[in-house]
Design an enzyme around this catalytic site. Structure first.
Site, PDB file in Angstrom:
ATOM      1  N   LEU A  88       0.840  -1.201   0.000  1.00  0.00           N
ATOM      2  CA  LEU A  88       0.000   0.000   0.000  1.00  0.00           C
ATOM      3  C   LEU A  88       0.875   1.252   0.000  1.00  0.00           C
ATOM      4  O   LEU A  88       0.969   1.981   0.975  1.00  0.00           O
ATOM      5  CB  LEU A  88      -0.966  -0.011   1.190  1.00  0.00           C
ATOM      6  CG  LEU A  88      -2.088  -1.044   1.088  1.00  0.00           C
ATOM      7  CD1 LEU A  88      -3.000  -0.967   2.300  1.00  0.00           C
ATOM      8  CD2 LEU A  88      -2.904  -0.836  -0.181  1.00  0.00           C
ATOM      9  N   HIS A  89       1.509   1.475  -1.135  1.00  0.00           N
ATOM     10  CA  HIS A  89       2.320   2.688  -1.329  1.00  0.00           C
ATOM     11  C   HIS A  89       1.368   3.839  -1.636  1.00  0.00           C
ATOM     12  O   HIS A  89       0.140   3.673  -1.621  1.00  0.00           O
ATOM     13  CB  HIS A  89       3.349   2.456  -2.442  1.00  0.00           C
ATOM     14  CG  HIS A  89       2.735   2.192  -3.775  1.00  0.00           C
ATOM     15  ND1 HIS A  89       2.715   3.117  -4.780  1.00  0.00           N
ATOM     16  CD2 HIS A  89       2.075   1.114  -4.239  1.00  0.00           C
ATOM     17  CE1 HIS A  89       2.087   2.603  -5.827  1.00  0.00           C
ATOM     18  NE2 HIS A  89       1.689   1.395  -5.510  1.00  0.00           N
TER      19      HIS A  89
END
Lengths: 89, 155
Positions: free
Chosen positions: A14-15
């Site tokens: 989850l960048h």
């Protein structure tokens, strides 16, 4: 409230861009939507909240939805994870 | 991970002069170059702007986290910029931003990249006066101290 636990499969986790897509999708529902990752629980409608998780590939994450459109919300949030946020072909 | 542990005084600008996103990124990168933290300014600027074009890294709370994965760097490089006048970082949200955390991560370590982003987000999300305290800092080392104080409140 309904929930589902899935594994994060996109290699970058989850960048920022994936988190932006996720919070944008979550905001399209009336239901409250939370993510639970390694014991931390955050509002999926908050980009900053999602980013604080540092959620990475290969780890389980639980999606909780609560409200009128909770089924549709849960389906679509699970789908966006399973589609790897459309970033890997 | 705490953000302050990634910061060095030579990677902090307490009073950015830039007036828009492009000049802010150039100012931060040039500062890193002058302090021998990076080599290829143009390449890094190009990578950062490519990322902004895919979607602004503005995250709300008057802050943005410009970032890119860069080949040929060994360890993550984090720079902080503070703008007292603020700039309109994202044309979409039109919010005036004052606090910028620039993250350059090696291609090889997506997890470190996520951890630095998470540390920055944890600080930015905090209620309270961290931003006004940061904007009052006169020296880069003061910035590290203020960030450390707020981050250690968590424990």
């Amino acid at each position: 409230m309904i929930k589902e636990t899935i594994e994060i499969t996109n290699k970058l986790g989850l960048h920022a861009r994936a988190s932006a897509k996720l919070s944008h999708l979550a905001n399209s529902f009336q239901s409250d939507i939370y993510l639970v990752y390694h014991g931390d629980r955050v509002n999926a409608k908050s980009l900053l909240g999602i980013l604080t998780l540092a959620a990475s590939v290969g780890n389980p994450i639980t999606i909780e939805t609560d409200g009128k459109d909770e089924k549709e919300a849960l389906n679509q949030i699970v789908n966006i994870f399973q589609s790897k946020f459309d970033e890997e072909s | 991970m705490k953000l302050y542990t990634c910061l060095k005084p030579d990677a902090i600008i307490v009073d950015c002069k830039a007036t828009n996103t492009e000049s802010l990124l150039k100012e931060l990168i040039h500062h890193l170059k002058m302090n021998n933290r990076i080599s290829d300014e143009d390449y890094i600027y190009k990578k950062l702007m490519e990322r902004e074009k895919m979607g602004s890294t503005s995250v709300g709370n008057h802050s943005a986290v410009p970032h890119a994965r860069i080949k040929d760097i060994k360890d993550v490089i984090v720079a902080v910029g503070l703008s007292r006048n603020g700039i309109i970082y994202s044309e979409i949200d039109k919010e005036v931003s004052h606090f910028f955390v620039l993250i350059l991560a090696p291609n090889s370590s997506p997890i470190v990249h996520l951890q630095v982003l998470a540390a920055a987000a944890t600080l930015i999300k905090k209620p309270g006066k961290w931003l006004s305290e940061l904007l009052e800092c006169q020296h880069p080392s003061d910035v590290i101290h203020v960030i450390q104080n707020y981050e250690e409140d968590d424990e």
